[in-house]
Write an enzyme that holds these catalytic residues in place. Structure first.
Site, short mmCIF file in Angstrom:
data_model
loop_
_atom_site.label_atom_id
_atom_site.label_comp_id
_atom_site.label_asym_id
_atom_site.label_seq_id
_atom_site.Cartn_x
_atom_site.Cartn_y
_atom_site.Cartn_z
N HIS A 1 -38.75 18.67 -22.87
CA HIS A 1 -38.35 20.06 -22.69
C HIS A 1 -38.25 20.78 -24.04
O HIS A 1 -37.90 20.18 -25.05
CB HIS A 1 -37.00 20.14 -21.97
CG HIS A 1 -37.03 19.54 -20.59
ND1 HIS A 1 -36.83 18.19 -20.38
CD2 HIS A 1 -37.25 20.10 -19.38
CE1 HIS A 1 -36.92 17.95 -19.08
NE2 HIS A 1 -37.17 19.09 -18.45
N ASP B 1 -37.57 11.64 -22.07
CA ASP B 1 -38.19 12.12 -20.84
C ASP B 1 -39.67 12.44 -21.02
O ASP B 1 -40.36 12.79 -20.07
CB ASP B 1 -37.44 13.33 -20.27
CG ASP B 1 -37.11 14.38 -21.31
OD1 ASP B 1 -37.55 14.23 -22.46
OD2 ASP B 1 -36.41 15.35 -20.97
N HIS C 1 -30.26 22.10 -25.60
CA HIS C 1 -30.33 23.34 -24.81
C HIS C 1 -29.07 24.22 -24.94
O HIS C 1 -29.14 25.41 -24.65
CB HIS C 1 -30.54 23.03 -23.33
CG HIS C 1 -31.87 22.43 -23.01
ND1 HIS C 1 -33.07 23.00 -23.40
CD2 HIS C 1 -32.20 21.29 -22.34
CE1 HIS C 1 -34.07 22.25 -22.98
NE2 HIS C 1 -33.58 21.21 -22.34
N ASP D 1 -38.70 15.71 -27.18
CA ASP D 1 -38.24 15.72 -25.80
C ASP D 1 -39.30 16.40 -24.93
O ASP D 1 -40.10 17.20 -25.42
CB ASP D 1 -36.93 16.52 -25.74
CG ASP D 1 -36.17 16.37 -24.44
OD1 ASP D 1 -35.21 15.60 -24.42
OD2 ASP D 1 -36.54 17.05 -23.46
#
Length: 442
Positions: free
Chosen positions: A166, A258, A127, A164
């Site tokens: 995200h 995750d 990120h 991931d």
């Protein structure tokens, strides 16, 4: 995201005896110059000099950290509350240098040609952007590693795959206009799920009238509750098509855990085997492969997943029962088993959601079809001999048998023009070229 989960992973890998099948590389922390491959020097200097004592004592530093670099306590306009996703912690600079240094060393190990697979489970901070932190990520070690792979000269194209939960927004942004890197992100999407980007239609369209390089990126949004079966009905075909269209020389894969069932923040439902199957599929293409960590907020699940994926990378099956070791009690909630969750393929909800997945798959494949045209060499306009002189042949080389399979555009055009207009000049050029390539056959 605390480093403790990486310590648990390493301890479990060691307990299974997997360290004997790998080389462990002692690595140096990343330097400021290394990190500037991915970030603005101003941001790196601020991060380097920031300490909790200075931050807590100076309101001006707090404002600058929050407003400019998204560090410390930040007011979130979307949620209308203060967040502290990137806290100012002790030894912050050392932490950033070390996890980025691991990914950089792994990239260099692949570039050396000595290794086909390299792993840094402490990396994968996807990120962080050029001038700011984001989503628990201070510096983007992935961008640093990919640029190191490209700058070494051995790899002309690098594929970035992100599993991931995200969206890998920081990596996507960094390479949006770099045709040498294709970013592909599989992630939960919808509602207020962070970072609220990465829909299937988010493919980096060029502004009207801009004839620059078409952005090379793919987004695969997933619905909450997506489990193994549905996940792989998207992952397998898309990755196979990506490999055919992009033809990468190396792969960097972010394996955020995750996306596992039971994560504290995300709502996907992969099993450990389902997550690892993605690694197995990518490994099967036989390309140099860099495996990185990422998110994961139920730390025993994270350690189980990355340990099993280490075994997959090595090509070694390990038993389900977790061996006795120092972190044994952390696995009590999963029955001291590596594979704590199994796919429920009979779920009615699972079947009802497949139609939406089909729409996503169609969008992605359509974009890949378009991308394949963008990546192909642009065809030259048809030539008329009366208007343009013939293009000169490429210089003659003595490459042995390899010279006999030259399929350059010049050769194809020469043959086509020969059949169309067999003038004396054209015949002379054609046979001169043919004689240079195949002297023994003339």
């Amino acid at each position: 995201m605390v480093p403790h989960r990486v310590s648990m992973t390493l301890a479990l890998i060691k307990a299974y005896g997997l360290l004997d099948d790998m080389d462990r590389l002692r690595v140096a922390p990343a330097t400021e110059e290394d990190l500037e491959l991915a970030h603005d020097p101003e941001f790196i200097r601020f991060l380097r000099d920031l300490t909790p004592a200075d931050y807590n004592a100076d309101a001006k530093t707090q404002r600058e950290a929050a407003e400019k670099y998204k560090l410390g306590e930040v007011w979130n306009e979307l949620t209308h509350c203060v967040t502290n996703d990137n806290p100012v912690i002790e030894n912050l600079w050392d932490y950033c240098q070390r996890y980025a240094g691991g990914s950089l060393a792994a990239a260099r190990a692949l570039a050396s040609g000595r290794y086909k697979i390299a792993i840094n489970w402490s990396g994968g901070m996807h990120h962080a952007c050029k001038g700011k932190a984001g989503g628990f990520c201070y510096v983007n070690d992935i961008v640093v590693a990919i640029k190191a792979l490209l700058d070494g000269g051995q790899f002309k194209r690098v594929l970035y795959l992100d599993i991931d939960a995200h969206h890998g927004d920081g990596v996507e942004t960094a390479f949006m206009e770099d045709s040498r890197v294709l970013t592909v992100s599989f992630h939960q999407f919808g509602g207020e799920f962070f970072p609220r980007t990465g829909d299937a239609v988010d493919v980096g369209e060029l502004p009207a009238g801009d004839d620059g390089v078409c952005p090379t990126l793919i987004n695969v949004p997933l619905q909450a509750g997506t489990r193994d079966g549905r996940y792989h009905q998207l992952f397998g075909p898309i990755v196979d098509r990506v490999m055919a269209v992009f033809e990468p020389d190396a792969v960097v894969m972010q394996c955020g855990a995750d996306s596992l069932a039971g994560d504290r923040l995300a709502s996907l439902g992969l099993s450990v085997r389902g997550h690892a199957k993605c690694v197995s599929i990518v490994k099967g293409y036989g390309l140099p492969l860099l495996l990185l960590g990422g998110g994961g907020y139920t730390i025993n699940h994270v350690a189980s997943c990355w340990c099993y994926e280490t075994a997959v990378a090595i090509g070694k099956e390990i038993p389900d029962a977790i061996p006795q070791h120092g972190y044994q009690n952390y696995y009590k909630s999963q029955g001291y088993k590596l594979h704590y969750h199994k796919e429920d393929s009979s779920s009615r909800k699972n079947r009802d959601m497949r139609s939406k997945d089909k729409i996503t798959l169609d969008k992605v494949m359509n974009h890949l079809d378009r991308l394949s045209l963008e990546l192909m060499p642009k065809p030259r306009p048809s030539e008329q001999l009366d208007e343009q002189p013939p293009r000169a042949p490429p210089p003659h080389t003595d490459d042995g048998d390899d010279a006999l399979v030259d399929r350059s555009p010049w050769d194809e055009d020469a043959v086509e023009r020969l059949h169309q207009r067999c003038g004396e000049k054209m015949l002379h050029e054609f046979f001169t070229r043919l004689g240079r390539k195949h002297p023994k056959r003339i």
